[in-house]
Design a protein around this motif. Structure first.
Motif, PDB file in Angstrom:
ATOM      1  N   ARG A 179       0.832  -1.213   0.000  1.00 54.25           N
ATOM      2  CA  ARG A 179       0.000   0.000   0.000  1.00 54.25           C
ATOM      3  C   ARG A 179       0.859   1.252   0.000  1.00 54.25           C
ATOM      4  O   ARG A 179       0.533   2.255  -0.651  1.00 54.25           O
ATOM      5  CB  ARG A 179      -0.917  -0.008   1.224  1.00 54.25           C
ATOM      6  N   ARG A 180       1.981   1.208   0.741  1.00 49.21           N
ATOM      7  CA  ARG A 180       2.874   2.369   0.751  1.00 49.21           C
ATOM      8  C   ARG A 180       3.468   2.604  -0.632  1.00 49.21           C
ATOM      9  O   ARG A 180       3.581   3.746  -1.099  1.00 49.21           O
ATOM     10  CB  ARG A 180       3.979   2.155   1.787  1.00 49.21           C
ATOM     11  N   VAL A 186       1.147   6.740  -6.806  1.00 52.49           N
ATOM     12  CA  VAL A 186       0.079   7.700  -7.088  1.00 52.49           C
ATOM     13  C   VAL A 186       0.571   9.124  -6.855  1.00 52.49           C
ATOM     14  O   VAL A 186       0.334  10.033  -7.677  1.00 52.49           O
ATOM     15  CB  VAL A 186      -1.153   7.388  -6.224  1.00 52.49           C
ATOM     16  N   ASP A 187       1.276   9.350  -5.726  1.00 54.32           N
ATOM     17  CA  ASP A 187       1.800  10.683  -5.438  1.00 54.32           C
ATOM     18  C   ASP A 187       2.806  11.120  -6.495  1.00 54.32           C
ATOM     19  O   ASP A 187       2.846  12.290  -6.898  1.00 54.32           O
ATOM     20  CB  ASP A 187       2.462  10.698  -4.052  1.00 54.32           C
ATOM     21  N   PHE A 188       3.639  10.162  -6.929  1.00 60.68           N
ATOM     22  CA  PHE A 188       4.657  10.506  -7.920  1.00 60.68           C
ATOM     23  C   PHE A 188       4.006  10.947  -9.230  1.00 60.68           C
ATOM     24  O   PHE A 188       4.395  11.965  -9.822  1.00 60.68           O
ATOM     25  CB  PHE A 188       5.562   9.299  -8.163  1.00 60.68           C
ATOM     26  N   VAL A 189       3.019  10.198  -9.687  1.00 59.21           N
ATOM     27  CA  VAL A 189       2.337  10.559 -10.930  1.00 59.21           C
ATOM     28  C   VAL A 189       1.639  11.909 -10.784  1.00 59.21           C
ATOM     29  O   VAL A 189       1.697  12.767 -11.690  1.00 59.21           O
ATOM     30  CB  VAL A 189       1.325   9.459 -11.325  1.00 59.21           C
ATOM     31  N   ALA A 190       0.986  12.126  -9.632  1.00 58.89           N
ATOM     32  CA  ALA A 190       0.293  13.396  -9.410  1.00 58.89           C
ATOM     33  C   ALA A 190       1.275  14.570  -9.375  1.00 58.89           C
ATOM     34  O   ALA A 190       1.031  15.620  -9.987  1.00 58.89           O
ATOM     35  CB  ALA A 190      -0.504  13.328  -8.108  1.00 58.89           C
TER      36      ALA A 190
END
Length: 422
Positions: A179-180, A186-190
């Motif tokens: 999950r981490r 997800v954070d990296f893509v955002a």
């Protein structure tokens, strides 16, 4: 074994009759009747021995102990928590991983005393009622947040005290790392999308302006083209940093094999950063003896480390920047290390920011970083390169007293046949 038993029966019967016949003959009473009875006794004894079956002595207690030992050994070597409960949800057996996760877990105590998770407890009842396995989630927040997938299944126990009634086994699979990693992705893509969106929006806006209202305005055109060039360069730097970070991460587990002189790289980089330093009114100097500092490494990657650290000190530190090299014994095993340090006397960094400086896209001052051309990936790249070279990155800073960043790398012992790449 059965054949031996029958043979022993025949021999025993014959010996008994022989002894009886001998005793009778000594008394002088031997006759045909006595001989006939002796023959009948031999036949009866042999027949009885042939009809008998060898008895197998069962050792149920010993067998049960062996099976229990094997089960305990299997449980002890399973890295994930495993819990076995009976139909009343009373704990029967646990493995060490389960005890570590739930310290309050005790055998012969209800599971609810240690695991207060309604979904799990309801799942046990559902499995006992239907006999079908199911999965549910269990999360902990103390001492750290962790997530587990709990697989609950019925476990038949034919030798158990419940008369063949099934018990329930709980297998907890740790999902925390997955999950981490997913959250990081997800954070990296955002973050990457956000960083690219800003200069891209600027380019589109200025292009529309040049095609419309400022189509014939030469001064405005020159001004807007300069801004567009700056934004395009920012996008190019961001893409380059993303590609560099991706390549470094792919090779992070591969140790370098070349011998590189870190002192030579530092001297070259100080000379290269001289014009940028003078442009910003910064003085940059090298504090290192004129000697070789051999390390195992990739020259291009180590050049990137020195470049990023010096460029950050010049852009965000200012004042006087000192690049230093020294040999030290700060390794936990007493092995010699080479410490590359970059020190500035700028405004410094608040303590709460220091642990997060190597995160991707993390900035202390977002506006200032973007204004100065930063992508937010420099220290993340440095950290991964240093990790690949079996080193360690240390950041020390105090407000209004400057910042010092050190990269500690293992020194490569000099050998007669080795040569340092230039």
């Amino acid at each position: 074994m059965a054949r031996g038993a029958r043979r022993s029966a025949w021999i025993g019967a014959g010996i008994a009759v022989a002894i009886t016949t001998s005793a009778t003959s000594l008394k002088g009473d031997l006759d045909v009747i006595t001989i006939a009875f002796g023959a009948a006794a031999i036949a009866a004894g042999g027949l009885a021995g042939s009809l008998s079956r060898p008895r197998t002595v069962a050792l149920p207690e010993r067998t049960a102990r062996q099976r229990h030992s094997i089960a305990e050994a299997l449980l002890a070597n399973i890295p994930d928590p495993v819990i076995l409960v009976d139909r009343r949800s009373v704990v029967i057996e646990v493995n060490p991983a389960a005890r570590t996760l739930l310290p309050a877990l005790k055998v012969k105590h209800p599971l609810s005393f240690a695991l207060r998770a309604p979904d799990v407890l309801d799942g046990i009842e559902e499995v006992l009622r239907t006999g079908a396995p199911l999965k549910t989630l269990y999360t902990t927040r103390v001492p750290t947040e962790r997530a587990f997938e709990v697989q609950i299944g019925a476990l038949p126990m034919p030798d158990g005290p419940g008369g063949g009634q099934p018990n329930v086994v709980l297998f907890l699979r740790d999902l925390t790392a997955a999950r981490r990693l997913e959250a990081m992705r997800v954070d990296f893509v955002a973050n990457a999308s956000h960083e690219l969106r800003t200069p891209l929006a600027s380019l589109l806006g200025f292009i529309e302006t040049l095609q419309g209202p400022a189509k014939g305005d030469a001064p405005a055109r020159e001004k807007f083209l300069g801004i567009m060039k700056t934004q395009a360069q920012r996008m190019a730097r961001l893409v380059d940093d993303l590609l560099s970070l991706s390549r470094i991460e792919l090779r992070e587990h591969v140790p370098p094999t070349q011998i590189v002189d870190l002192g030579q790289i530092a001297r070259q980089m100080v000379d290269m950063q001289g014009p940028l330093a003078r442009e910003r009114g910064v003085t940059i100097t090298l504090d290192a003896p004129d000697a070789a500092y051999p390390v195992l490494g990739e020259r291009d990657e180590l050049t990137r480390v020195v470049e990023n650290l010096v460029e950050n000190a010049v852009k965000y530190g200012g004042g006087n920047v000192v690049v230093g090299l020294e040999r030290t014994l700060r390794s936990a095993f007493g092995k010699p290390l080479i410490a590359l340090s970059v020190k500035d006397d700028g405004p410094g960094i608040a303590p709460e920011h220091i642990p997060r400086l190597t995160e991707r896209f993390y900035r202390v001052d977002v506006a200032s970083s973007r204004q100065k051309g930063g992508t937010g990936l420099g220290l993340a790249i440095v950290k991964h390169i240093v990790n690949r070279h079996s080193g360690r990155l240390v950041i020390e800073s105090e407000l209004d007293r400057g910042t010092t960043v050190r990269a500690l790398l293992p020194e490569q012992p000099s050998t007669g046949g080795a040569s340092t790449t230039g």
